[in-house]
Design a protein around this motif. Structure first.
Motif, PDB file in Angstrom:
ATOM      1  N   LEU A   1       0.898  -1.416  -0.065  1.00 47.96           N
ATOM      2  CA  LEU A   1      -0.553   0.266  -0.012  1.00 47.96           C
ATOM      3  C   LEU A   1       0.109   1.408  -0.008  1.00 47.96           C
ATOM      4  O   LEU A   1       0.441   2.326  -0.336  1.00 47.96           O
ATOM      5  N   SER A   2       2.337   1.420   0.463  1.00 47.04           N
ATOM      6  CA  SER A   2       2.885   2.526   0.647  1.00 47.04           C
ATOM      7  C   SER A   2       4.336   2.075   0.247  1.00 47.04           C
ATOM      8  O   SER A   2       4.893   1.166   0.977  1.00 47.04           O
ATOM      9  N   ALA A   3       5.041   2.974  -0.084  1.00 48.23           N
ATOM     10  CA  ALA A   3       6.495   2.829  -0.142  1.00 48.23           C
ATOM     11  C   ALA A   3       6.909   2.262   1.449  1.00 48.23           C
ATOM     12  O   ALA A   3       8.065   2.232   1.557  1.00 48.23           O
ATOM     13  N   LEU A   4       6.193   3.265   2.200  1.00 48.85           N
ATOM     14  CA  LEU A   4       6.940   3.278   3.321  1.00 48.85           C
ATOM     15  C   LEU A   4       6.877   1.801   4.246  1.00 48.85           C
ATOM     16  O   LEU A   4       7.429   1.521   5.033  1.00 48.85           O
ATOM     17  N   GLY A   5       5.636   1.443   3.773  1.00 50.20           N
ATOM     18  CA  GLY A   5       5.752   0.258   4.561  1.00 50.20           C
ATOM     19  C   GLY A   5       6.584  -0.771   4.184  1.00 50.20           C
ATOM     20  O   GLY A   5       6.905  -1.842   4.991  1.00 50.20           O
ATOM     21  N   ALA A   6       6.962  -0.621   2.696  1.00 53.93           N
ATOM     22  CA  ALA A   6       7.613  -1.722   1.636  1.00 53.93           C
ATOM     23  C   ALA A   6       8.959  -1.491   2.767  1.00 53.93           C
ATOM     24  O   ALA A   6       9.831  -2.588   3.052  1.00 53.93           O
ATOM     25  N   ARG A   7       9.491  -0.802   3.011  1.00 52.14           N
ATOM     26  CA  ARG A   7      11.242   0.000   3.459  1.00 52.14           C
ATOM     27  C   ARG A   7      10.327  -0.447   5.203  1.00 52.14           C
ATOM     28  O   ARG A   7      11.362  -1.141   5.387  1.00 52.14           O
ATOM     29  N   ARG A   8       9.709  -0.412   5.705  1.00 55.71           N
ATOM     30  CA  ARG A   8       9.352  -1.040   7.056  1.00 55.71           C
ATOM     31  C   ARG A   8       9.505  -2.639   7.019  1.00 55.71           C
ATOM     32  O   ARG A   8       9.230  -2.954   8.322  1.00 55.71           O
ATOM     33  N   MET A   9       8.698  -3.117   5.952  1.00 54.79           N
ATOM     34  CA  MET A   9       8.460  -4.652   6.558  1.00 54.79           C
ATOM     35  C   MET A   9       9.722  -5.178   5.862  1.00 54.79           C
ATOM     36  O   MET A   9      10.367  -6.377   6.681  1.00 54.79           O
ATOM     37  N   MET A  10      10.757  -4.900   5.614  1.00 57.18           N
ATOM     38  CA  MET A  10      12.191  -4.907   5.172  1.00 57.18           C
ATOM     39  C   MET A  10      13.554  -5.290   6.349  1.00 57.18           C
ATOM     40  O   MET A  10      14.467  -5.393   6.452  1.00 57.18           O
ATOM     41  N   ALA A  11      12.983  -3.773   7.629  1.00 59.70           N
ATOM     42  CA  ALA A  11      13.434  -3.471   8.766  1.00 59.70           C
ATOM     43  C   ALA A  11      13.560  -5.004   9.345  1.00 59.70           C
ATOM     44  O   ALA A  11      12.582  -5.907   9.863  1.00 59.70           O
ATOM     45  N   PRO A  12      15.035  -5.099   9.932  1.00 57.47           N
ATOM     46  CA  PRO A  12      14.722  -6.612  10.963  1.00 57.47           C
ATOM     47  C   PRO A  12      14.110  -6.182  12.391  1.00 57.47           C
ATOM     48  O   PRO A  12      15.636  -6.553  13.254  1.00 57.47           O
ATOM     49  N   LEU A  13      13.314  -5.628  12.382  1.00 58.71           N
ATOM     50  CA  LEU A  13      12.267  -6.016  13.769  1.00 58.71           C
ATOM     51  C   LEU A  13      11.190  -7.310  14.138  1.00 58.71           C
ATOM     52  O   LEU A  13      10.580  -7.055  12.747  1.00 58.71           O
ATOM     53  N   GLY A  14      10.878  -7.767  14.597  1.00 60.71           N
ATOM     54  CA  GLY A  14       9.118  -8.285  14.742  1.00 60.71           C
ATOM     55  C   GLY A  14       8.313  -7.388  14.378  1.00 60.71           C
ATOM     56  O   GLY A  14       8.376  -6.646  14.490  1.00 60.71           O
ATOM     57  N   ARG A  15       7.070  -7.664  13.550  1.00 56.85           N
ATOM     58  CA  ARG A  15       6.733  -7.026  13.138  1.00 56.85           C
ATOM     59  C   ARG A  15       5.452  -7.127  14.300  1.00 56.85           C
ATOM     60  O   ARG A  15       5.014  -5.734  14.271  1.00 56.85           O
ATOM     61  N   ILE A  16       4.774  -7.442  15.101  1.00 55.26           N
ATOM     62  CA  ILE A  16       4.434  -7.389  16.348  1.00 55.26           C
ATOM     63  C   ILE A  16       4.610  -6.249  16.724  1.00 55.26           C
ATOM     64  O   ILE A  16       3.743  -5.558  16.780  1.00 55.26           O
ATOM     65  N   ARG A  17       5.872  -6.668  17.302  1.00 54.17           N
ATOM     66  CA  ARG A  17       6.826  -5.111  18.146  1.00 54.17           C
ATOM     67  C   ARG A  17       6.606  -4.078  17.105  1.00 54.17           C
ATOM     68  O   ARG A  17       6.211  -3.211  17.998  1.00 54.17           O
ATOM     69  N   VAL A  18       6.952  -3.726  16.161  1.00 58.49           N
ATOM     70  CA  VAL A  18       6.579  -2.582  15.109  1.00 58.49           C
ATOM     71  C   VAL A  18       4.914  -2.028  15.267  1.00 58.49           C
ATOM     72  O   VAL A  18       4.335  -1.168  15.238  1.00 58.49           O
ATOM     73  N   ILE A  19       4.302  -3.135  15.038  1.00 62.47           N
ATOM     74  CA  ILE A  19       3.043  -2.916  14.610  1.00 62.47           C
ATOM     75  C   ILE A  19       2.099  -2.600  16.766  1.00 62.47           C
ATOM     76  O   ILE A  19       1.659  -1.382  16.947  1.00 62.47           O
ATOM     77  N   PHE A  20       2.695  -2.980  17.611  1.00 55.78           N
ATOM     78  CA  PHE A  20       2.515  -2.126  18.788  1.00 55.78           C
ATOM     79  C   PHE A  20       3.250  -1.237  18.842  1.00 55.78           C
ATOM     80  O   PHE A  20       1.922  -0.371  19.638  1.00 55.78           O
ATOM     81  N   TYR A  21       3.872  -0.478  18.861  1.00 59.53           N
ATOM     82  CA  TYR A  21       5.167   0.525  19.118  1.00 59.53           C
ATOM     83  C   TYR A  21       4.284   1.553  18.453  1.00 59.53           C
ATOM     84  O   TYR A  21       3.923   2.662  19.136  1.00 59.53           O
ATOM     85  N   ASP A  22       3.681   1.302  16.842  1.00 63.84           N
ATOM     86  CA  ASP A  22       2.805   2.447  15.767  1.00 63.84           C
ATOM     87  C   ASP A  22       1.701   2.962  16.663  1.00 63.84           C
ATOM     88  O   ASP A  22       1.609   4.164  16.903  1.00 63.84           O
ATOM     89  N   LEU A  23       1.371   1.811  16.770  1.00 59.24           N
ATOM     90  CA  LEU A  23      -0.424   1.760  17.401  1.00 59.24           C
ATOM     91  C   LEU A  23      -0.385   2.428  19.198  1.00 59.24           C
ATOM     92  O   LEU A  23      -1.312   3.407  19.268  1.00 59.24           O
ATOM     93  N   LEU A  24       0.912   2.365  20.072  1.00 54.72           N
ATOM     94  CA  LEU A  24       1.484   3.229  20.704  1.00 54.72           C
ATOM     95  C   LEU A  24       0.798   4.295  20.886  1.00 54.72           C
ATOM     96  O   LEU A  24       0.654   5.177  21.331  1.00 54.72           O
ATOM     97  N   ALA A  25       2.096   4.895  19.570  1.00 49.63           N
ATOM     98  CA  ALA A  25       1.593   6.167  19.512  1.00 49.63           C
ATOM     99  C   ALA A  25       0.392   6.969  18.980  1.00 49.63           C
ATOM    100  O   ALA A  25       0.253   7.997  19.809  1.00 49.63           O
TER     101      ALA A  25
END
Length: 381
Positions: free
Chosen positions: A209-233
């Motif tokens: 859906l977005s170029a930013l999403g493509a870059r973040r999916m390639m980051a060496p970090l668990g998806r659940i943790r990224v989602i949790f941090y993002d939703l918390l903010a």
């Protein structure tokens, strides 16, 4: 911790800089609350009836009717007087005052019967007509009592006011307010608009859906943790907007929400969690573009707020009576009802039920979103 703060702070800045969200969750609620204040302030004061300005022609016929004199004197005196009586020596002066709008009507005695003269129909004119009709109906009884007991002090105001043998009491320590439900529905709508935060967060995590999403999916970090941090903010930004709205309504507009401020904040927090969960579910469970998802979110939110009584007074009660299951499944209705319980109910049973339903809905939406995200894979990014 560094990774958490990096994602959390960047998401905070992104939400604050998002112009669309600034309008929908910051500016729009303040505008709606202000409109409610100016449009509904007259409704809250409508129960306080003022004395009806009426004139009386003090000619010979009036002077001879001593009983009617006493009635007018008693109902036209005191702070809570039914009538505000002005005397006119001649009828043409009363006609002139009526024409100018100084009085809503005037009374003159003809053949020992009081007659009312008005210029137009209205609430005050109806009150005057009812007053004279009641006087004529009870005149014979009053004369009989006064002839037998001339020294007896009759309560003419009570007789003309129609005292009853029942007493009106309140089941709550808070006074009844016909307008607070509209504000509660507005806050519930803004809670649901937290879905825009959740929707944006998931969009920024989807590589298709977005170029930013493509870059973040390639980051060496668990998806659940990224989602949790993002939703918390996202939830942090939204609860800030809700607290500011609550401050604006209670402090600036001086709308009384009762004295349970901590629980009001807790309800806003629960509503924020539900709203963010609502947005993540829409984003995860549909494959449409971002604009279409926002349209679905806003449409569902407005429909829920209609059922919560934001557009039509009493709609929430109608839905509760005829479709209770739908009412309990309406997230906006549960949020507004939680505020309602805090204002009117002295116990917390129904309030706790509402909070439990709100959190259960949020948990269910988060679980559906997590299940959907776990199944998403990309052949190439």
């Amino acid at each position: 911790m560094d990774m958490f703060w990096n994602i959390y702070s960047k998401r905070l800045l992104s939400s604050i800089r998002n112009k669309d969200q600034l309008i929908w969750i910051w500016a729009f609620p303040l505008i709606m609350a202000t409109l409610f204040y100016f449009c509904l302030s007259s409704v809250s004061q409508s129960d306080n009836l003022e004395s009806v300005p009426v004139g009386v022609v003090t000619d010979t016929a009036y002077e001879e009717d001593q009983m009617f004199n006493q009635v007018l004197e008693q109902v036209g005196s005191g702070e809570d007087a039914i009538l505000k009586v002005t005397e006119y020596a001649q009828r043409d002066k009363a006609d002139s005052a009526l024409e100018k709008g100084d009085i809503d009507g005037y009374i003159l005695i003809r053949e020992n019967i009081p007659q009312l003269v008005v210029k137009q129909d209205g609430i005050n004119q109806t009150i005057l007509k009812s007053f004279l009709d009641r006087y004529v109906q009870t005149e014979g009884n009053i004369r009989s009592i006064m002839e037998k007991n001339p020294d007896y002090a009759l309560d003419f105001e009570g007789i003309m006011g129609g005292d009853t043998l029942t007493e009106e009491i309140s089941l709550s320590s808070q006074p009844y307010s016909p307008v607070v439900n509209f504000y509660y529905a507005l806050i519930a709508m803004i809670c649901m608009y937290g879905g825009m935060q959740g929707l944006t967060s998931i969009t920024y995590l989807q590589g298709n859906l977005s170029a930013l999403g493509a870059r973040r999916m390639m980051a060496p970090l668990g998806r659940i943790r990224v989602i949790f941090y993002d939703l918390l903010a996202s939830a942090t930004v939204h609860i800030m907007s809700l607290l500011f709205l609550l401050f604006y309504i209670t402090v600036i507009l001086r709308v009384d929400f009762g004295d349970r401020l901590p629980l009001l904040v807790l309800t806003c927090l629960a509503g924020t969690i539900l709203g963010v969960a609502f947005g993540t579910a829409i984003s995860c469970l549909t494959k449409l573009g971002e604009n279409m998802k926002v349209g679905i979110l806003v449409s569902i939110t407005m429909f829920c707020c209609f059922g919560a009584g934001m557009m039509v007074s009493g709609m929430k009660y109608i839905v509760d009576q005829h479709m209770p299951i739908i009412s309990w499944l309406n997230p906006a209705a549960r949020i507004s009802d939680a505020f309602y319980c805090l204002y009117y109910f002295d116990d917390y049973q129904r309030y706790c039920q509402n909070i439990a339903v709100i959190l259960a809905m949020a948990a269910g939406m988060f679980l559906l979103s997590a299940f959907s995200l776990r199944r998403q894979n990309y052949e190439s990014i």
